[in-house]
Structures are given as structure tokens and as C-alpha cells.
Design an enzyme around this catalytic site. Structure first.
Site, PDB file in Angstrom:
ATOM      1  N   HIS A 155      39.140  94.183  57.359  1.00 46.02           N
ATOM      2  CA  HIS A 155      38.143  94.876  56.533  1.00 46.02           C
ATOM      3  C   HIS A 155      37.852  94.183  55.217  1.00 46.02           C
ATOM      4  CE1 HIS A 155      37.544  98.179  59.220  1.00 46.02           C
ATOM      5  NE2 HIS A 155      38.850  98.338  59.336  1.00 46.02           N
ATOM      6  N   GLY A 156      38.778  93.301  54.788  1.00 42.32           N
ATOM      7  CA  GLY A 156      38.587  92.636  53.491  1.00 42.32           C
ATOM      8  C   GLY A 156      37.362  91.738  53.513  1.00 42.32           C
ATOM      9  N   CYS A 157      36.739  91.560  52.328  1.00 48.47           N
ATOM     10  CA  CYS A 157      35.544  90.713  52.221  1.00 48.47           C
ATOM     11  C   CYS A 157      35.905  89.232  52.248  1.00 48.47           C
ATOM     12  CB  CYS A 157      34.797  90.996  50.924  1.00 48.47           C
ATOM     13  SG  CYS A 157      33.520  92.224  51.099  1.00 48.47           S
ATOM     14  N   VAL A 158      37.049  88.888  51.669  1.00 51.79           N
ATOM     15  CA  VAL A 158      37.408  87.473  51.554  1.00 51.79           C
ATOM     16  C   VAL A 158      38.775  87.237  52.192  1.00 51.79           C
ATOM     17  CG1 VAL A 158      37.845  85.564  50.012  1.00 51.79           C
ATOM     18  CG2 VAL A 158      36.138  87.281  49.408  1.00 51.79           C
TER      19      VAL A 158
ATOM     20  N   ASN B   2      31.115  82.572  52.398  1.00 47.80           N
ATOM     21  CA  ASN B   2      32.366  82.681  53.133  1.00 47.80           C
ATOM     22  C   ASN B   2      32.250  83.679  54.290  1.00 47.80           C
ATOM     23  OD1 ASN B   2      35.319  82.183  53.276  1.00 47.80           O
ATOM     24  ND2 ASN B   2      35.391  84.370  52.824  1.00 47.80           N
TER      25      ASN B   2
END
Lengths: 104, 176
Positions: A101-104, B42
Site C-alpha cells: 500500500h505504500g507509495c514509495v 517511481n
């Protein structure tokens, strides 16, 4: 929650097909999941998959690609070669974990 | 459930994404404005999309070796800047006061680091490792009197605006 059968393994999955029960997974299941998305597992593939399993156990979230590289110590470029195009999602799928779920 | 039902397998749409290209023009050099382009680049790379980033004008600071580690954030002119708790805004009259910029920069860097998001140079490294291409703007290079030697090692080349437009034919474009 749907139940599906992959290569003879009966597993609980979400609507997209990602496994929802951590303990239903073992490496034979992982191998079958990989085959279902066209990935043939080698020793190099298992390294990051084992890291994902272990990290999820302690953190309760699927690690992002960034975390697999910084904490797990796997080279980002290599991960793109092993799990082409969408490494984070493909690794999560093979490891029997939810999508990260994290963006990065 | 019947025995004949097809297995539920995610559709990773590998074929569909082939050929999709995202072009991101990074024109700002403030710390807060460096991140949107990097994060989206990214994310796109992680989805199998080709990504080209073009650094121009103030965005050049993101790829100049001597500046990229030290981008700043200023609350001045930014009415959306709040204190860490609640909805308290920093009054604009105080924003240009001495000490405000280092404090705001420090705060933002900490918030970003707490989320496990890398600093700008590390982020660029990750983008390059993921297959993203970094391009430097010719006019900005001339204005700043810099050559490839002064730029981050991952930068492909210094090219002009026409080259970039040609390179990203058919791409989706994002100007930041």
C-alpha cells in the site's frame, strides 16, 4: 471471500486473486502462484520472496519495493529483471501477501 | 464453487502497459516541489510504464551534484503550510523571518524520512535502477554554467527542449 484452486492448491483470495490467509501459503503454493503469472522460480527469485514473507510477519504490511531493496538488501534493477514490469505487486502475489500500500 | 471455475489470478496487464510512456518535466527546485515528480515517476516505473524526467529551470537543482543534497523548503508564500499538530497555519508575516526556512526544511525532511521515503539523491538512484531516464535541459545547463561533470551520474545527457519532445512522442505529460 472467494476460494480458488491453483495447481491443485485450494486457497482463499481477494477479488483480484491475492491470497488472504498467511498460513495457507508454503513454497509449493508460491511456486504454483508464480507459474500462474508466468514466473519460473529460481534460487534468485526465492531470496526476495522469503524476505517478503518474513517482513510481513513482523510488520503486518507488505514491504514496498524500496523496503525490499533497503532493508532486504536486494538490488532494485535485479528485482525488475526477476519480476518484470511490476515487481512489487508480482512479488506480493507470489509470496501470498496483500498488494503493497505504500507509495514509495 | 464448481470444479470447472477458472482460477482467480491477478491480471498484471503486462502487454497493455508495454509502450505506455510518462514524461515528467521537473521545473521546481524547492524541496517540497521535488517530491511529486519523483514519487510519480517511481510509481509509474513500478507499474511497468516507461518514464522520462526532464529537469529544467529551478528543477535543475535536483540534479546538480553540489545542490541536490541541500534543497530547501520555505513556508513563505505557501498558505497551506501548517504546524505539525492541528490546523494552525504559519502566519505569512512570520514566514520570511530568519530561522523559518531552516526549521521548515528540517521539519519536512523529518516527515519524509519518517515515511521511509528517500532523500532526493537516493530517490534518483532508485528511479534510475528501476529503468527511469533522467535528462538535463540544455538552456538550464548554459544558464547555470554547468556541464555533465557537475550533474548527477545517473543523468543520461544534456538535451534541448526539441530533443525531449521528440524523445517522448505519444507520452503522457506531467509538468511540475
Amino acid at each position: 471471500m472467494p476460494v480458488t484452486t491453483i495447481d491443485g492448491h485450494e486457497i482463499h483470495v481477494d477479488d483480484e486473486g491475492f491470497m488472504t490467509v498467511y498460513d495457507e501459503w508454503d513454497e509449493t503454493v508460491g511456486k504454483s502462484l508464480a507459474a500462474a503469472i508466468g514466473v519460473e522460480m529460481t534460487d534468485e527469485h526465492w531470496g526476495p520472496i522469503r524476505f517478503l514473507r518474513q517482513d510481513f510477519k513482523s510488520e503486518s504490511v507488505t514491504p514496498t519495493l524500496r523496503r525490499v531493496s533497503t532493508v532486504g538488501g536486494f538490488d532494485t534493477k535485479k528485482l525488475f529483471e526477476l519480476f518484470p514490469k511490476k515487481p512489487a505487486k508480482k512479488m506480493a502475489y507470489i509470496a501470498g501477501l496483500p498488494k503493497p500500500h505504500g507509495c514509495v | 464453487m464448481t470444479a470447472t471455475q477458472d482460477a482467480i489470478v491477478p491480471k498484471f496487464d503486462d502487454e497493455e502497459e508495454t509502450g505506455r510512456t510518462l514524461a515528467i518535466i521537473c521545473s521546481k527546485g524547492n524541496l517540497d516541489m521535488a517530491y511529486p515528480g519523483l514519487i510519480l515517476a517511481n510509481a509509474a516505473l513500478g507499474e511497468g510504464v516507461n518514464v522520462h524526467l526532464f529537469f529544467t529551470f529551478w528543477g535543475f537543482d535536483m540534479i546538480i551534484k553540489s545542490r541536490m543534497h541541500d534543497l530547501k523548503f520555505s513556508p513563505s508564500g505557501n498558505t497551506a503550510m501548517h504546524m505539525p499538530v492541528g490546523d494552525v497555519r504559519i502566519p505569512q508575516a512570520l514566514a520570511p523571518m530568519p530561522g523559518m526556512q531552516p526549521m521548515a526544511t528540517h521539519m519536512l525532511k523529518k516527515q519524509i524520512a519518517d515515511l521511509g521515503v528517500p532523500e532526493v539523491p537516493d530517490f534518483l538512484e532508485q528511479i534510475v535502477a528501476s529503468g527511469g531516464k533522467l535528462w538535463a535541459c540544455r538552456m538550464s545547463a548554459d544558464m547555470n554554467h554547468v556541464t555533465m561533470d557537475d550533474l548527477y551520474d545517473g543523468v543520461e545527457a544534456i538535451i534541448n527542449a526539441s530533443d525531449f519532445i521528440e524523445l517522448t512522442a505519444g507520452a503522457q505529460l506531467l509538468f511540475i
